[in-house]
Design a protein around this motif. Structure first.
Motif, PDB file in Angstrom:
ATOM      1  N   ASP A  84       0.834  -1.208   0.000  1.00  0.00           N
ATOM      2  CA  ASP A  84       0.000   0.000   0.000  1.00  0.00           C
ATOM      3  C   ASP A  84       0.864   1.252   0.000  1.00  0.00           C
ATOM      4  N   ILE A  87       2.657   1.718  -3.438  1.00  0.00           N
ATOM      5  CA  ILE A  87       1.751   2.240  -4.462  1.00  0.00           C
ATOM      6  C   ILE A  87       1.484   3.716  -4.228  1.00  0.00           C
ATOM      7  N   THR A  92       5.109   1.382  -9.500  1.00  0.00           N
ATOM      8  CA  THR A  92       4.160   0.836 -10.473  1.00  0.00           C
ATOM      9  C   THR A  92       4.277  -0.665 -10.679  1.00  0.00           C
ATOM     10  N   LYS A 115      -4.176  -5.684  -5.057  1.00  0.00           N
ATOM     11  CA  LYS A 115      -3.715  -4.302  -5.112  1.00  0.00           C
ATOM     12  C   LYS A 115      -3.819  -3.734  -6.528  1.00  0.00           C
ATOM     13  N   ASP A 116      -3.935  -2.413  -6.594  1.00  0.00           N
ATOM     14  CA  ASP A 116      -4.048  -1.712  -7.872  1.00  0.00           C
ATOM     15  C   ASP A 116      -2.655  -1.368  -8.381  1.00  0.00           C
ATOM     16  N   CYS A 117      -1.976  -2.389  -8.872  1.00  0.00           N
ATOM     17  CA  CYS A 117      -0.635  -2.183  -9.412  1.00  0.00           C
ATOM     18  C   CYS A 117      -0.316  -3.353 -10.336  1.00  0.00           C
TER      19      CYS A 117
END
Length: 279
Positions: A84, A87, A92, A115-117
């Motif tokens: 977290d 990011i 990235t 996770k957003d990666c």
């Protein structure tokens, strides 16, 4: 959009079996590396979250190895908190070294995948280098491996193969969202691995299967902390119970080539003289 091509890649565990190899390979490609370890500047320490921001400053990608092992209770949550922050700091790409057959490791994988990666997971089997760069080295030198392991065969992998996959995932496109299960091409029991070690070292090395209680007592006499004893016993017993007795194609998928045979890896290690007989 900010150009991050000259931003460093953070390699956690940069003095470890895979981390050192990953850092070396990245530098050979001309890529900037920031080492993540307690001795580095800035220092990185998994037990000190306050050390994380400085290590992550300006970083574009991270190779994540968790010390001492993802099997440790609480490790998945710690890795999630680190991801977290990474990011939020603009990282990235995250590449996680995971362990095959370890429940806690697979919990960490699930947390990272949410996770957003761009993530990549390297789920590795036992390292051949555990016998040359880790806790089994002195036993090999002494010519006697006494371990509380099961009878299952393990697809031992060369740490160099793991590093090659990690570097590809950190520096090349096409590995995002991939889970690579990394094994070697040979399934060997601990008895068979000991025989292979003896052939490579050119001298007798004896294998003995012992009860977990006996091994625990030996570790206690050596002054090993209880948390490490519990971890070692888990790795020696539960994950050698047959759950990993199969090969996988992660190296081929990631690199387009087969993994290195155990005998070839052992011959290269033996040539360094690391297994010279103890005085």
């Amino acid at each position: 959009m900010t150009d991050t091509r000259n931003a460093p890649i953070l390699v956690l565990g940069a003095t470890g079996k895979t981390g050192a190899r990953v850092a070396t390979r990245l530098r050979r490609r001309g890529l900037p590396v920031r080492e993540g370890s307690r001795a580095a500047d800035p220092a990185f320490d998994w037990t000190r979250p306050e050390s994380w921001p400085a290590a992550l400053e300006g970083v574009r990608a991270v190779y994540i190895t968790y010390h001492p092992d993802l099997a440790v209770p609480g490790a998945p949550e710690t890795v999630g908190a680190f991801a977290d922050l990474a990011i939020a700091k603009g990282v990235t790409r995250l590449v996680l070294l995971s362990g095959r057959g370890e429940e806690e490791a697979q919990r960490a994988e699930a947390i990272l995948r949410a996770k957003d990666c761009a993530w990549t997971i390297l789920r590795a089997s036992w390292f051949v280098q555990n016998y040359s760069e880790s806790f089994l080295l002195e036993s090999v030198r002494a010519g006697h491996l006494a371990l509380p392991v099961g009878h299952a065969r393990e697809p031992f992998i060369d740490a160099d193969d793991i590093a090659d996959v990690a570097v590809a995932a950190l520096s090349e496109p096409g590995h995002e969202g991939q889970l690579y299960e990394l094994t070697g091409p040979d399934l060997l029991s601990q008895e068979e691995m000991t025989d292979a070690l003896a052939r490579a070292a050119g001298r007798p090395i004896r294998f003995e299967r012992i009860p977990a209680e006996t091994y625990r007592a030996e570790l206690e006499r050596a002054g090993v902390p209880e948390e490490m004893i519990a971890l070692v016993l888990y790795l020696m017993t539960e994950i050698t119970d047959g759950r990993n007795e199969s090969r996988a194609d992660g190296v081929e998928r990631a690199l387009g080539r087969p993994p290195r045979p155990v005998a070839e890896t052992l011959a290269a290690i033996a040539a360094t003289g690391v297994w010279a007989e103890a005085a």
